[in-house]
Design an enzyme around this catalytic site. Structure first.
Site, mmCIF file in Angstrom:
data_model
loop_
_atom_site.group_PDB
_atom_site.id
_atom_site.type_symbol
_atom_site.label_atom_id
_atom_site.label_comp_id
_atom_site.label_asym_id
_atom_site.label_seq_id
_atom_site.Cartn_x
_atom_site.Cartn_y
_atom_site.Cartn_z
ATOM 1 N N GLU A 1 -3.976 6.445 8.728
ATOM 2 C CA GLU A 1 -4.656 7.249 7.746
ATOM 3 C C GLU A 1 -5.913 7.878 8.744
ATOM 4 O O GLU A 1 -6.444 7.267 9.712
ATOM 5 C CB GLU A 1 -5.429 6.358 6.695
ATOM 6 C CG GLU A 1 -4.629 6.009 5.662
ATOM 7 C CD GLU A 1 -5.329 5.387 4.546
ATOM 8 O OE1 GLU A 1 -4.703 5.134 3.374
ATOM 9 O OE2 GLU A 1 -6.381 4.804 4.786
ATOM 10 N N LYS B 1 0.903 -1.006 0.035
ATOM 11 C CA LYS B 1 0.117 0.043 0.155
ATOM 12 C C LYS B 1 0.916 1.245 0.108
ATOM 13 O O LYS B 1 0.553 2.251 -0.544
ATOM 14 C CB LYS B 1 -0.967 -0.045 1.113
ATOM 15 C CG LYS B 1 -2.118 -1.022 1.048
ATOM 16 C CD LYS B 1 -2.924 -1.037 2.200
ATOM 17 C CE LYS B 1 -4.238 -2.031 2.168
ATOM 18 N NZ LYS B 1 -4.048 -3.277 1.990
ATOM 19 N N ARG C 1 -5.429 -7.916 -10.369
ATOM 20 C CA ARG C 1 -5.897 -9.148 -10.737
ATOM 21 C C ARG C 1 -7.492 -8.915 -11.349
ATOM 22 O O ARG C 1 -7.948 -7.868 -11.076
ATOM 23 C CB ARG C 1 -6.060 -10.198 -9.677
ATOM 24 C CG ARG C 1 -6.568 -9.742 -8.359
ATOM 25 C CD ARG C 1 -6.627 -10.764 -7.335
ATOM 26 N NE ARG C 1 -6.904 -10.148 -5.870
ATOM 27 C CZ ARG C 1 -8.200 -9.748 -5.619
ATOM 28 N NH1 ARG C 1 -9.057 -9.946 -6.421
ATOM 29 N NH2 ARG C 1 -8.369 -9.430 -4.583
ATOM 30 N N HIS D 1 -15.068 -6.739 6.773
ATOM 31 C CA HIS D 1 -14.107 -5.857 5.798
ATOM 32 C C HIS D 1 -14.177 -6.631 4.510
ATOM 33 O O HIS D 1 -13.295 -6.474 3.527
ATOM 34 C CB HIS D 1 -12.669 -5.644 6.302
ATOM 35 C CG HIS D 1 -12.488 -4.699 7.527
ATOM 36 N ND1 HIS D 1 -12.824 -3.362 7.417
ATOM 37 C CD2 HIS D 1 -12.346 -5.123 8.815
ATOM 38 C CE1 HIS D 1 -12.697 -2.628 8.629
ATOM 39 N NE2 HIS D 1 -12.489 -3.878 9.454
#
Length: 512
Positions: free
Chosen positions: A217, A133, A309, A252
């Protein structure tokens, strides 16, 4: 083609190499889905299978099948050397990894290239950059892609991390740099809880990914999960195929996806599409990929990550665009140019996908295993079922518990929802618990129907007793119908007539 969706690759772009035999390094519904498109293209297919999948449908459907080891995936589907050896044994020139397993493994992608084989996917370099990330953020920042306020590098020192969190402002989100699926992720509401939550995030990230790096974040309190499908060829052409809304999630993980989103304006859609193309351009992306964004309550969007993908939810994009994404992947891997540009692509209608899992929604969505004693799929206009099971088969404990993807398509969102409800009612599965009842709950909930929901939908609205009330209501309706028919038959035939039990009516989902 407009500048916003065109970028030039280096001069050593891949030459056109037709694929005549394709090995699918996966199992279940995605293996079958890939094989069907390959067959339509005149390409022979090779299946690989573990001990648990000897009698699987994808093994029977393929032209050839190779045994690759015991049931656990780390001894079969995750062993890259066995996949490459199967290619050499069968003469397959290319490998399609599907999703999951080795699909985003840059090391495996490099081994495929070193073996002189074609991977139906992006380059190892693109996978490696977007697989982390933090490096993905760094690549995206080259094009000024909007980012959630936070850190741009990994933080290991707890005191430094806490100070940065205070600067960003609580609540904040601690995220694993190398991961996904909610692992290594912690929401922190107060500064006094920060140290403990960071230690938990680092520990979980290390355990799950072998990498304890985390970053911070600002936590968006009412987020929507919006992702953009992209395609890039080896000649520098990159397009986007609009968005998918994936905000209905549990732990999630996505459960319901749809295309297009019910809240994006044309202007925001255009902006997000351009950003997605720019993210793909930042790594000279080839093949199918998905750029994921978070959308806040003000409809401001921020880059999350890129999945290198094919996505589980790709069918909804196929239905609204008319593009077979698997065929495009194979053509791109063969070195062909995209046969269309951005201006050729239009949104037609609306599509919704429900992931049908062998899970018990009434028990915190815990996986359920067993035998599919009854398995009858819905049919009819606007209904698509991508599955890898049939009646009598067992759901193995070794892999993801998804049984099928149920997809409906309509001229608009309302029709797609109505068809989904009808399809769920027709879908007859016994022997295990599934998420079908939960899917119906979602479709009929006012928040979903109105489009006024976010990623907290399950936490806000779903309770196990919701399904109990739904089942009891259906049973009562079925009993009333049965009683009314019995009364009618008694009037016609004094001797009476055999009437199905209310439970039978409910089970078979019949309406008279």
């Amino acid at each position: 083609m407009s500048n916003e969706i065109l970028t030039k690759m280096p001069e050593n772009s891949k030459l056109q190499t037709p694929i005549s035999k394709l090995l699918i390094a996966n199992r279940g519904e995605i293996a079958l889905r890939i094989m069907r498109s390959a067959k339509e293209m005149g390409i022979k297919t090779v299946a690989v299978f573990s001990e648990a999948d000897r009698n699987a449908l994808h093994v029977r459907y393929a032209d050839e099948a190779i045994f690759i080891g015991p049931a656990p995936s780390n001894q079969s589907y995750l062993v890259g050397e066995k996949i490459i050896d199967a290619c050499k044994l069968t003469g397959a020139e290319a490998i399609h990894p599907g999703y999951g397993f080795l699909s985003e493994n840059a090391g495996f992608a490099q081994k495929v290239a070193d073996a002189g084989l074609i991977l139906v996917g992006p380059s190892p370099q693109a996978m490696e950059t977007m697989g982390n990330k933090l490096s993905a953020k760094a690549a995206a920042l080259k094009y000024n892609i909007p980012m959630v306020p936070g850190t741009e590098e990994a933080i290991q020192d707890v005191n430094e991390a806490k100070q940065r969190a205070i600067e960003v402002g609580f609540p904040i989100l601690i995220k694993a740099a190398a991961g996904g699926g909610g692992k290594g992720m912690r929401i922190v509401e107060r500064a006094e809880d920060f140290e403990e939550q960071m230690q938990l995030a680092v520990s979980e990230a290390t355990s799950a990914f072998g990498d304890g790096a985390v970053f911070i974040e600002r936590y968006v309190t009412s987020p929507r999960h919006i992702e953009i499908q992209v395609l890039g060829d080896t000649h520098g052409n990159i397009v986007h195929l609009f968005e998918r809304e994936c905000s209905v999630q549990r732990r999630h993980q996505k459960v319901v996806e749809e295309a297009p989103s019910s809240v994006l304006t044309e202007e925001i859609r255009k902006q997000m599409g351009k950003c997605a193309v720019d993210v793909a351009r930042s790594v000279n992306y080839t093949g199918a990929g998905t750029v994921e964004f978070i959308l806040d309550e003000n409809l401001d969007f921020f880059f999350l990550e890129m999945n290198t993908r094919l996505q589980v939810e790709h069918p909804v994009s196929e239905l609204i665009t008319g593009i077979d994404l698997v065929k495009e992947q194979i053509k791109i891997a063969s070195g062909e140019k995209l046969s269309f540009n951005q201006e050729d692509l239009k949104i037609n209608g609306h599509a919704i996908e429900l992931r049908v899992y062998a899970e018990d929604p009434a028990n915190n969505f815990l996986p359920d295993i067993g035998t599919l004693q009854t398995y009858n799929t819905p049919k009819g206009n606007g209904v698509r079922v991508d599955d890898g099971f049939e009646q009598g088969m067992e759901i193995p404990i070794y892999y993801d518990p998804m049984i099928a993807k149920l997809i409906t398509y309509g001229k608009d969102r309302e029709e797609a929802i109505e068809r989904m409800v009808r399809a769920i009612e027709e879908y007859d599965i016994t022997g295990i618990e599934t998420t079908l009842g939960f899917g119906k709950f979602v479709m009929q909930h006012e928040a979903f129907k109105s489009g006024n929901f976010d990623t907290h939908f399950v936490g806000k609205y779903f309770k196990p007793e919701s399904l109990k009330v739904q089942d009891e209501t259906e049973a009562l309706i079925a009993a009333l119908i049965a009683a009314k028919l019995f009364q009618k038959n008694e009037q016609v035939k004094p001797g009476g007539a055999e009437v199905k039990k209310a439970s039978d009516w409910r089970k078979n989902r019949l309406t008279y």
